[in-house]
Design a protein around this motif. Structure first.
Motif, mmCIF file in Angstrom:
data_model
loop_
_atom_site.group_PDB
_atom_site.id
_atom_site.type_symbol
_atom_site.label_atom_id
_atom_site.label_comp_id
_atom_site.label_asym_id
_atom_site.label_seq_id
_atom_site.Cartn_x
_atom_site.Cartn_y
_atom_site.Cartn_z
ATOM 1 N N LEU A 12 -2.409 -11.493 -9.387
ATOM 2 C CA LEU A 12 -1.270 -10.572 -9.390
ATOM 3 C C LEU A 12 -1.384 -9.551 -10.517
ATOM 4 O O LEU A 12 -0.996 -8.387 -10.355
ATOM 5 C CB LEU A 12 0.042 -11.353 -9.515
ATOM 6 N N ALA A 13 -1.918 -9.996 -11.659
ATOM 7 C CA ALA A 13 -2.118 -9.062 -12.775
ATOM 8 C C ALA A 13 -3.138 -7.979 -12.387
ATOM 9 O O ALA A 13 -2.943 -6.792 -12.678
ATOM 10 C CB ALA A 13 -2.593 -9.819 -14.009
ATOM 11 N N LEU A 14 -4.212 -8.407 -11.710
ATOM 12 C CA LEU A 14 -5.209 -7.439 -11.240
ATOM 13 C C LEU A 14 -4.612 -6.502 -10.200
ATOM 14 O O LEU A 14 -4.822 -5.280 -10.239
ATOM 15 C CB LEU A 14 -6.409 -8.191 -10.643
ATOM 16 N N LEU A 15 -3.837 -7.086 -9.274
ATOM 17 C CA LEU A 15 -3.184 -6.275 -8.247
ATOM 18 C C LEU A 15 -2.196 -5.289 -8.861
ATOM 19 O O LEU A 15 -2.054 -4.154 -8.396
ATOM 20 C CB LEU A 15 -2.465 -7.176 -7.238
ATOM 21 N N ALA A 16 -1.512 -5.724 -9.924
ATOM 22 C CA ALA A 16 -0.562 -4.836 -10.600
ATOM 23 C C ALA A 16 -1.280 -3.635 -11.201
ATOM 24 O O ALA A 16 -0.784 -2.498 -11.139
ATOM 25 C CB ALA A 16 0.189 -5.598 -11.689
ATOM 26 N N THR A 17 -2.446 -3.875 -11.786
ATOM 27 C CA THR A 17 -3.233 -2.772 -12.367
ATOM 28 C C THR A 17 -3.667 -1.786 -11.286
ATOM 29 O O THR A 17 -3.535 -0.567 -11.451
ATOM 30 C CB THR A 17 -4.481 -3.326 -13.081
ATOM 31 N N ILE A 18 -4.165 -2.332 -10.180
ATOM 32 C CA ILE A 18 -4.577 -1.460 -9.066
ATOM 33 C C ILE A 18 -3.371 -0.719 -8.497
ATOM 34 O O ILE A 18 -3.437 0.471 -8.177
ATOM 35 C CB ILE A 18 -5.270 -2.286 -7.969
ATOM 36 N N ASP A 19 -2.245 -1.443 -8.402
ATOM 37 C CA ASP A 19 -1.025 -0.837 -7.857
ATOM 38 C C ASP A 19 -0.521 0.292 -8.749
ATOM 39 O O ASP A 19 -0.009 1.306 -8.262
ATOM 40 C CB ASP A 19 0.053 -1.911 -7.703
ATOM 41 N N LEU A 20 -0.638 0.110 -10.050
ATOM 42 C CA LEU A 20 -0.268 1.186 -10.984
ATOM 43 C C LEU A 20 -1.116 2.431 -10.729
ATOM 44 O O LEU A 20 -0.610 3.563 -10.736
ATOM 45 C CB LEU A 20 -0.454 0.727 -12.431
ATOM 46 N N ILE A 21 -2.405 2.207 -10.496
ATOM 47 C CA ILE A 21 -3.321 3.336 -10.285
ATOM 48 C C ILE A 21 -2.995 4.069 -8.986
ATOM 49 O O ILE A 21 -2.828 5.292 -8.974
ATOM 50 C CB ILE A 21 -4.784 2.843 -10.271
ATOM 51 N N VAL A 22 -2.876 3.323 -7.869
ATOM 52 C CA VAL A 22 -2.593 3.982 -6.586
ATOM 53 C C VAL A 22 -1.170 4.523 -6.551
ATOM 54 O O VAL A 22 -0.890 5.556 -5.916
ATOM 55 C CB VAL A 22 -2.839 3.022 -5.395
ATOM 56 N N GLY A 23 -0.252 3.836 -7.247
ATOM 57 C CA GLY A 23 1.143 4.289 -7.266
ATOM 58 C C GLY A 23 1.330 5.574 -8.039
ATOM 59 O O GLY A 23 2.008 6.505 -7.586
ATOM 60 N N VAL A 24 0.730 5.651 -9.220
ATOM 61 C CA VAL A 24 0.840 6.860 -10.035
ATOM 62 C C VAL A 24 0.118 8.024 -9.353
ATOM 63 O O VAL A 24 0.561 9.171 -9.429
ATOM 64 C CB VAL A 24 0.273 6.618 -11.445
ATOM 65 N N SER A 25 -0.995 7.737 -8.686
ATOM 66 C CA SER A 25 -1.707 8.788 -7.952
ATOM 67 C C SER A 25 -0.797 9.448 -6.928
ATOM 68 O O SER A 25 -0.883 10.646 -6.674
ATOM 69 C CB SER A 25 -2.936 8.203 -7.249
ATOM 70 N N ASN A 26 0.100 8.652 -6.344
ATOM 71 C CA ASN A 26 1.027 9.203 -5.358
ATOM 72 C C ASN A 26 2.239 9.847 -6.026
ATOM 73 O O ASN A 26 2.687 10.920 -5.622
ATOM 74 C CB ASN A 26 1.493 8.102 -4.398
ATOM 75 N N LEU A 97 -1.020 0.140 1.443
ATOM 76 C CA LEU A 97 -0.167 1.188 2.005
ATOM 77 C C LEU A 97 -0.228 2.465 1.169
ATOM 78 O O LEU A 97 -0.431 3.571 1.693
ATOM 79 C CB LEU A 97 1.277 0.685 2.096
ATOM 80 N N LEU A 98 -0.069 2.332 -0.146
ATOM 81 C CA LEU A 98 -0.076 3.509 -1.016
ATOM 82 C C LEU A 98 -1.444 4.178 -1.043
ATOM 83 O O LEU A 98 -1.539 5.412 -1.089
ATOM 84 C CB LEU A 98 0.341 3.114 -2.437
ATOM 85 N N ASP A 99 -2.499 3.376 -1.007
ATOM 86 C CA ASP A 99 -3.836 3.970 -1.047
ATOM 87 C C ASP A 99 -4.121 4.791 0.210
ATOM 88 O O ASP A 99 -4.773 5.837 0.138
ATOM 89 C CB ASP A 99 -4.892 2.868 -1.200
ATOM 90 N N ILE A 100 -3.619 4.333 1.343
ATOM 91 C CA ILE A 100 -3.805 5.089 2.588
ATOM 92 C C ILE A 100 -3.102 6.441 2.491
ATOM 93 O O ILE A 100 -3.661 7.483 2.846
ATOM 94 C CB ILE A 100 -3.272 4.286 3.795
ATOM 95 N N SER A 109 7.098 7.187 -0.736
ATOM 96 C CA SER A 109 7.983 6.592 -1.737
ATOM 97 C C SER A 109 7.523 5.195 -2.127
ATOM 98 O O SER A 109 7.481 4.291 -1.292
ATOM 99 C CB SER A 109 9.414 6.528 -1.193
ATOM 100 N N THR A 110 7.190 5.032 -3.397
ATOM 101 C CA THR A 110 6.825 3.707 -3.886
ATOM 102 C C THR A 110 8.046 2.793 -3.927
ATOM 103 O O THR A 110 7.920 1.572 -3.818
ATOM 104 C CB THR A 110 6.213 3.812 -5.295
ATOM 105 N N THR A 111 9.235 3.385 -4.076
ATOM 106 C CA THR A 111 10.463 2.586 -4.089
ATOM 107 C C THR A 111 10.735 2.012 -2.702
ATOM 108 O O THR A 111 11.030 0.823 -2.548
ATOM 109 C CB THR A 111 11.658 3.446 -4.533
ATOM 110 N N VAL A 112 10.648 2.865 -1.692
ATOM 111 C CA VAL A 112 10.874 2.399 -0.318
ATOM 112 C C VAL A 112 9.846 1.335 0.059
ATOM 113 O O VAL A 112 10.178 0.325 0.682
ATOM 114 C CB VAL A 112 10.808 3.590 0.665
#
Length: 750
Positions: A12-26, A97-100, A109-112
């Protein structure tokens, strides 16, 4: 068993890091659009300001973490192992989803996504629990889902779309009435007052309202509560005086100051509001793991009611998360792709439109025109004339080397975008509602661009189509997030740790593949040798710059034609389909050049009439060439796709003979343009009759076959179609060669 859950925490920590990257990119589009679009501040300074805002916002975001723990589901109804499965399903879904969306360049929307992922996974786990308990029925699902809070969040998100668009349009309209487009002619006190109001609004709602719900609010609570009116009045007076001082004494453009402060505050609001979307779930998982590991109770018996209590967030984790966001901000190429979409849809001038018109966008434009006509009947003529004068844009000359630096919109609109979006987001944050920063900032930008008359008759139908596409993507986000998260939660519950490992490997594979594809696409954009309008101002410039582009098109046509003939002979449907996609891509690129011909001619010197004619003629022949190869590709694919009889050997030999002659001509033209040896064009033109004779001979052979051995009408139709279109292709190539020869001869004479 504890080791498995600890490994899940690491995952989950690794996924959080990746999620931060793809999320901020969006989400970088949310706070960078206005500053980048207005070009008020240098790109480097914009990034520095935004980075500081993101770090400060990360520290103040702990009040929002409750949403991930108890905002969507009822924690006490789930055991530790079930909660971990829900959290894993949410994070896996969110990253994919965000990476796509990032790869497609569409802001979502990362919130949605996080809200509907939590909802989907929790509903799936609830259904599994209910189905395993004979005393429960589907009507009991509301015991597991915090439906009132979930509905409030969803309603708040949807309402924010309407409010953001309406308020953005209203504020921009009145701001333009006051300011007009002649910013340099405004009195200093107007700029100072505008600065005072804007900066006061930003500082109050971001630094005061935005701190509510954080640990830092307690120390200043007694100074703020009950003093709203006094703080606002004092802020307006103080900031207006400071603005006047900066304008009069230091000659500072106060609009740039507003954009700088607004970018900082919006970055801070984004980080404070949206950080929960990326790290809220992993932090909640860590809190759950700590409570469970200290209890000594089996994972499938340990109730997670502890998540219902307020758990303080770790400031160090928030700062680390903010650091990852800042690094992503500086280096993410996908962020730039998403930003381009937002700026393109809100820009003031005309130009290349990314989206195509749809029936819905055409209908909305016609409806808007009817509404506008009705309002014109109600508004007095003098009032209309006055309003029109406020929206008149001054014309100004721009040197060729600066034409590409024209901002997408002016600093007044950029300021309004930042101020209105910042206020709306921070109000939502202070109420602990995870409003979608993407929805708010995007709809504010669309509202201000509409009110600013950026959507004219030339562009409205395309802009509205783009807005509808983005909004449609938002609804798609919700549906896909809910569905896919529910499916992943079910699979994890079915397969346990083994299924988690498989899903994690799948995530890494897909992320890597999308990154490689996006990088290749960006390289193609950079390598595309399109005509550089800002450096072309003479006939020689047009010839030199367009030569590389013609070479590239001819090289692709040579490859596409060869692929059609070879794949048609092999009856390879997949390769014919792939080839047809490449043909469509070539057509789109030539269409883009044709659509931009107005702006190209505008960029040329007044004396370059000959250059304009040459450029238009080149585009015409390139379009003829692309239409011919497109027709050949489509009929070949259709023939094989319909399972018709393959062409016979004699027909294939004829086509390969034409292909060979065509390749020779294409290579010769490319070599002439590469070496600038235009005297060799005569030799190419002389081959014209040989090529046409070859085509005529192929036609004669096919006619003889029809009379003797040919039995397939479909084969004859296909063969004739390819031959006749090849003839048109050859004629377009010869005409292009003659054009190059004639224009070069004209230049030499001069």
């Amino acid at each position: 068993m504890e080791n498995i859950y600890f490994l899940m925490i690491l995952a989950l920590a690794l996924l959080a890091t990746i999620d931060l990257i793809v999320g901020v990119s969006n989400d970088a589009v949310n706070f960078l659009n206005s500053a980048i679009g207005s070009k008020a501040i240098s790109p480097k300074n914009i990034m520095i300001i935004a980075s500081i805002g993101v770090l400060v916002g990360a520290i103040t975001s702990s009040g929002m973490m409750e949403v991930a723990r108890k905002g969507i589901f009822v924690p006490s109804q789930f055991y530790f192992n079930e909660i971990m499965y829900i959290f894993m399903a949410v994070m896996i879904t969110d990253i994919l989803l965000l990476d796509i969306f990032n790869t497609l360049g569409m802001p979502t929307s990362t919130t949605v996504s996080i809200v509907f992922e939590l909802l989907g996974a929790a509903v799936a786990m609830s259904i599994l629990k209910i189905s395993a308990d004979e005393t429960k029925s589907m009507a009991d699902i509301w015991e597991y889902i915090n439906h009132e809070k979930a509905l409030l969040i969803i309603f708040g998100i949807l309402l924010s779309v309407v409010i953001a668009f309406s308020i953005g349009a209203l504020v921009q309209f009145f701001s333009r009435i006051v300011y007009s487009f002649n910013l340099q002619e405004k009195k200093s006190y107007i700029n100072a007052l505008f600065g005072g109001l804007a900066i006061t609004a930003i500082t109050y709602f971001i630094f005061i309202k935005g701190m509510k719900g954080t640990p830092y609010y307690t120390n200043t609570k007694h100074l703020i509560e009950g003093q709203t009116l006094n703080i606002l009045l004092m802020g307006i007076v103080v900031w207006t005086l400071i603005s006047q001082l900066l304008i009069s004494v230091f000659k500072v453009n106060i609009l740039k100051v507003i954009i700088g402060v607004g970018t900082f505050s919006l970055a801070m609001a984004f980080s404070g509001n949206d950080l929960v979307n990326f790290v809220g779930v992993p932090i909640a998982a860590w809190n759950s793991f700590e409570a469970w590991s200290a209890s000594g109770v089996p994972a499938h018996e340990f109730s997670m009611e502890i998540l219902a209590a307020k758990v303080p967030s770790n400031p160090l984790l928030l700062i680390l998360a903010g650091g990852v966001m800042v690094i992503t901000l500086w280096f993410s190429k996908k962020a730039k792709t998403v930003i381009e979409t937002g700026v393109n849809l809100s820009r003031q001038g005309d130009g290349h439109e990314k989206f195509q018109a749809t029936q819905a966008s055409r209908g909305l434009v016609r409806f808007g025109m009817l509404i506008n006509a009705g309002l014109n009947l109600l508004i007095p003529e003098k009032t209309k004339k006055y309003i029109d004068t406020r929206f008149e844009r001054p014309s100004f000359a721009l040197s060729k080397d600066k034409s590409y630096e024209v901002p997408a919109f002016d600093m007044v609109r950029a300021s309004i975008n930042l101020v209105v979006a910042g206020i709306l987001i921070s109000v939502g944050t202070s109420l602990k509602l995870p409003l979608s920063t993407t929805y708010v900032t995007f709809m504010v930008a669309m509202g201000t661009s509409l009110a600013d008359r950026a959507w004219g008759r030339e562009s409205a139908v395309y802009r509205i189509a783009g807005v509808l596409s983005v909004i449609g993507g938002w609804f798609l986000t919700a549906i896909v997030a809910f569905t896919f998260s529910a499916i992943v939660a079910f699979l994890i519950n079915l397969g346990g740790p083994s299924m988690i490992a498989i899903l994690l490997l799948t995530v890494l594979f897909l992320i890597t593949r999308n990154y490689i594809k996006h990088s290749q696409k960006e390289k193609e954009k950079e390598a595309k040798k399109a005509i550089k309008k800002e450096t072309v101002d003479t006939i020689n410039g047009v010839i030199n710059e367009s030569s590389d582009h013609i070479i590239q098109v001819l090289g692709r046509v040579r490859k596409l034609y060869s692929n059609v003939v070879i794949n048609l002979a092999d009856q390879n449907l997949d390769k014919l389909k792939k080839n047809d996609k490449h043909v469509n891509k070539l057509n789109q690129e030539i269409d883009e050049l044709r659509n931009d011909v107005f702006y190209f001619i505008k960029s040329l010197e007044k004396s370059s009439v000959e250059a304009s004619k040459f450029y238009i003629s080149v585009l015409g022949y390139l379009e003829d060439i692309s239409q011919s190869i497109s027709y050949i590709s489509k009929i070949s694919y259709k023939h094989v796709n319909n399972n018709h009889k393959p062409l016979n050997k004699e027909q294939i030999v004829d086509l390969k003979s034409i292909m060979s002659g065509l390749e020779t001509v294409l290579n010769d033209i490319s070599q002439v343009l590469e070496s600038q040896s235009f005297e060799k064009v005569f030799a190419i033109i002389e081959k014209k009759q040989t090529l046409l004779d070859n085509v005529s001979e192929s036609l004669g052979k096919q006619i003889d076959r029809i009379r003797t051995v040919e039995t397939s009408a479909k084969n004859t139709t296909l063969h004739f179609g390819i031959i006749m279109e090849s003839k048109d292709l050859i004629m377009a190539l010869i005409n292009l060669s003659e054009l190059i020869n004639s224009i070069q001869s004209s230049v030499v004479k001069k």
